[in-house]
Design a protein around this motif. Structure first.
Motif, PDB file in Angstrom:
ATOM      1  N   MET A  79       0.852  -1.177   0.000  1.00  0.00           N
ATOM      2  CA  MET A  79       0.000   0.000   0.000  1.00  0.00           C
ATOM      3  C   MET A  79       0.888   1.226   0.000  1.00  0.00           C
ATOM      4  O   MET A  79       1.790   1.356   0.843  1.00  0.00           O
ATOM      5  N   LEU A  80       0.666   2.135  -0.948  1.00  0.00           N
ATOM      6  CA  LEU A  80       1.497   3.333  -1.051  1.00  0.00           C
ATOM      7  C   LEU A  80       0.697   4.465  -1.668  1.00  0.00           C
ATOM      8  O   LEU A  80      -0.383   4.251  -2.213  1.00  0.00           O
ATOM      9  N   PRO A  81       1.193   5.719  -1.572  1.00  0.00           N
ATOM     10  CA  PRO A  81       0.478   6.844  -2.167  1.00  0.00           C
ATOM     11  C   PRO A  81       0.261   6.637  -3.657  1.00  0.00           C
ATOM     12  O   PRO A  81       1.139   6.146  -4.364  1.00  0.00           O
ATOM     13  N   ALA A  82      -0.918   7.012  -4.136  1.00  0.00           N
ATOM     14  CA  ALA A  82      -1.260   6.813  -5.547  1.00  0.00           C
ATOM     15  C   ALA A  82      -0.475   7.764  -6.433  1.00  0.00           C
ATOM     16  O   ALA A  82      -0.352   8.955  -6.137  1.00  0.00           O
ATOM     17  N   ASP A 126      -6.530  12.349   0.292  1.00  0.00           N
ATOM     18  CA  ASP A 126      -5.443  11.384   0.391  1.00  0.00           C
ATOM     19  C   ASP A 126      -5.825  10.113  -0.370  1.00  0.00           C
ATOM     20  O   ASP A 126      -6.721   9.376   0.042  1.00  0.00           O
ATOM     21  N   CYS A 127      -5.164   9.843  -1.487  1.00  0.00           N
ATOM     22  CA  CYS A 127      -5.469   8.681  -2.318  1.00  0.00           C
ATOM     23  C   CYS A 127      -4.302   7.694  -2.253  1.00  0.00           C
ATOM     24  O   CYS A 127      -3.145   8.083  -2.438  1.00  0.00           O
ATOM     25  N   ARG A 128      -4.614   6.448  -1.988  1.00  0.00           N
ATOM     26  CA  ARG A 128      -3.608   5.388  -1.926  1.00  0.00           C
ATOM     27  C   ARG A 128      -3.858   4.375  -3.045  1.00  0.00           C
ATOM     28  O   ARG A 128      -4.952   4.312  -3.603  1.00  0.00           O
ATOM     29  N   MET A 129      -2.851   3.567  -3.325  1.00  0.00           N
ATOM     30  CA  MET A 129      -3.055   2.456  -4.249  1.00  0.00           C
ATOM     31  C   MET A 129      -2.486   1.191  -3.620  1.00  0.00           C
ATOM     32  O   MET A 129      -1.421   1.193  -3.005  1.00  0.00           O
ATOM     33  N   LEU A 130      -3.248   0.132  -3.765  1.00  0.00           N
ATOM     34  CA  LEU A 130      -2.859  -1.181  -3.287  1.00  0.00           C
ATOM     35  C   LEU A 130      -2.426  -1.983  -4.509  1.00  0.00           C
ATOM     36  O   LEU A 130      -3.215  -2.208  -5.419  1.00  0.00           O
ATOM     37  N   LEU A 161      -0.106  -7.701 -10.937  1.00  0.00           N
ATOM     38  CA  LEU A 161      -1.333  -8.409 -11.307  1.00  0.00           C
ATOM     39  C   LEU A 161      -2.592  -7.588 -11.088  1.00  0.00           C
ATOM     40  O   LEU A 161      -3.566  -7.740 -11.830  1.00  0.00           O
ATOM     41  N   ALA A 162      -2.606  -6.747 -10.065  1.00  0.00           N
ATOM     42  CA  ALA A 162      -3.831  -6.019  -9.737  1.00  0.00           C
ATOM     43  C   ALA A 162      -3.492  -4.741  -8.988  1.00  0.00           C
ATOM     44  O   ALA A 162      -2.467  -4.658  -8.300  1.00  0.00           O
ATOM     45  N   VAL A 163      -4.360  -3.758  -9.136  1.00  0.00           N
ATOM     46  CA  VAL A 163      -4.225  -2.489  -8.426  1.00  0.00           C
ATOM     47  C   VAL A 163      -5.616  -2.012  -8.037  1.00  0.00           C
ATOM     48  O   VAL A 163      -6.560  -2.105  -8.837  1.00  0.00           O
ATOM     49  N   SER A 164      -5.759  -1.531  -6.824  1.00  0.00           N
ATOM     50  CA  SER A 164      -6.982  -0.843  -6.440  1.00  0.00           C
ATOM     51  C   SER A 164      -6.614   0.511  -5.853  1.00  0.00           C
ATOM     52  O   SER A 164      -5.596   0.645  -5.171  1.00  0.00           O
ATOM     53  N   PHE A 165      -7.432   1.500  -6.156  1.00  0.00           N
ATOM     54  CA  PHE A 165      -7.238   2.858  -5.652  1.00  0.00           C
ATOM     55  C   PHE A 165      -8.287   3.115  -4.579  1.00  0.00           C
ATOM     56  O   PHE A 165      -9.463   2.764  -4.735  1.00  0.00           O
ATOM     57  N   VAL A 224     -12.188   3.419  -4.868  1.00  0.00           N
ATOM     58  CA  VAL A 224     -12.427   4.267  -6.031  1.00  0.00           C
ATOM     59  C   VAL A 224     -12.490   3.444  -7.310  1.00  0.00           C
ATOM     60  O   VAL A 224     -13.455   3.527  -8.077  1.00  0.00           O
ATOM     61  N   TYR A 225     -11.456   2.642  -7.555  1.00  0.00           N
ATOM     62  CA  TYR A 225     -11.422   1.844  -8.787  1.00  0.00           C
ATOM     63  C   TYR A 225     -10.444   0.695  -8.587  1.00  0.00           C
ATOM     64  O   TYR A 225      -9.430   0.844  -7.902  1.00  0.00           O
ATOM     65  N   ALA A 226     -10.770  -0.444  -9.188  1.00  0.00           N
ATOM     66  CA  ALA A 226      -9.894  -1.612  -9.116  1.00  0.00           C
ATOM     67  C   ALA A 226      -9.743  -2.206 -10.511  1.00  0.00           C
ATOM     68  O   ALA A 226     -10.670  -2.180 -11.315  1.00  0.00           O
ATOM     69  N   MET A 227      -8.568  -2.748 -10.784  1.00  0.00           N
ATOM     70  CA  MET A 227      -8.311  -3.372 -12.078  1.00  0.00           C
ATOM     71  C   MET A 227      -7.325  -4.513 -11.881  1.00  0.00           C
ATOM     72  O   MET A 227      -6.567  -4.534 -10.905  1.00  0.00           O
TER      73      MET A 227
END
Length: 232
Positions: free
Chosen positions: A93-96, A135-139, A148-152, A163-166
């Motif tokens: 998990m880190l800043p987007a 504050d927006c993060r991305m996993l 393989l995957a990212v979610s915001f 917010v969004y996952a792919m």
């Protein structure tokens, strides 16, 4: 407000009317909590909420904002299987911050859609999510060194909001959309957050019905303004 005076350095004007929208550059964490509790979402600087939408077959659907009360959430038997299936993956998990790898993953992910195909990743998270409005993060999820995957998700004072996952289409067998949501829930619990807002579903059957299978789920009754427990 400026800490040293009563001069406002940022003005937030919110009209709490259904089917309305506003633009804003910066929103404090506690205000984000209040907006989510009122059924608001945002894509970049655009904040919006609405109670009806047209389905692909032309019928109207009733929007149901959702949230998970963390003290009541536990993974179901099938969700525990998803966690075990992906135990070989690592995540962070880190800043987007957008880059070409994320945009490329988005292009592959959107090829799964036949109707209402999303245009670009920036439509959901803005051109520079690191600049706000919150504050927006991305996993990020990896198999070895392969993304393989990212979610915001946005971070408030006592809540998260997805917010969004792919994900990589070739790894669809892993149920990565559910997996990233489970990781978000685990992270929210570790951070002692009260709620996770996973977006919305519809009263009618729809593509987001999988969200209704999570325990501790509540839905917003727009007429009363109250959150009610959603039976699984």
């Amino acid at each position: 407000w400026n800490d040293e005076s009563t001069t406002p350095v940022m003005e937030i004007c919110v009209t709490f009317e259904l089917n309305d929208a506003f633009m804003c550059d910066a929103v404090p964490a506690e205000v984000m909590d209040a907006l989510w509790a009122g059924g608001w979402r945002h894509f970049g600087r655009l904040f919006f909420r609405y109670d009806r939408q047209e389905a692909e077959d032309g019928t109207m659907q009733t929007i149901t904002p959702l949230r998970i009360r963390m003290e009541q959430w536990q993974p179901t038997k099938s969700q525990r299987r998803v966690l075990r299936r992906n135990a070989d993956l690592r995540w962070e998990m880190l800043p987007a911050r957008l880059d070409d790898d994320l945009r490329a993953l988005f292009e592959r992910h959107k090829a799964r859609f036949r109707e209402n195909v999303p245009e670009k990743l920036e439509n959901f998270v803005g051109d520079a999510p690191e600049a706000g409005p919150c504050d927006c993060r991305m996993l990020r999820v990896f198999e070895h060194d392969k993304l393989l995957a990212v979610s915001f998700l946005d971070v408030g004072k006592r809540a998260f909001s997805s917010v969004y996952a792919m994900f990589e289409p070739e790894a669809a067998w892993r149920s990565l959309g559910i997996f990233t949501m489970l990781l978000e829930l685990q992270f929210a619990r570790e951070m002692s957050f009260e709620f996770l807002y996973p977006g919305y579903a519809t009263h009618e059957a729809g593509v987001y019905d999988y969200k209704k299978q999570f325990t501790g789920m509540e839905w917003l009754d727009f007429e009363s303004g109250e959150w009610r427990q959603l039976p699984r």
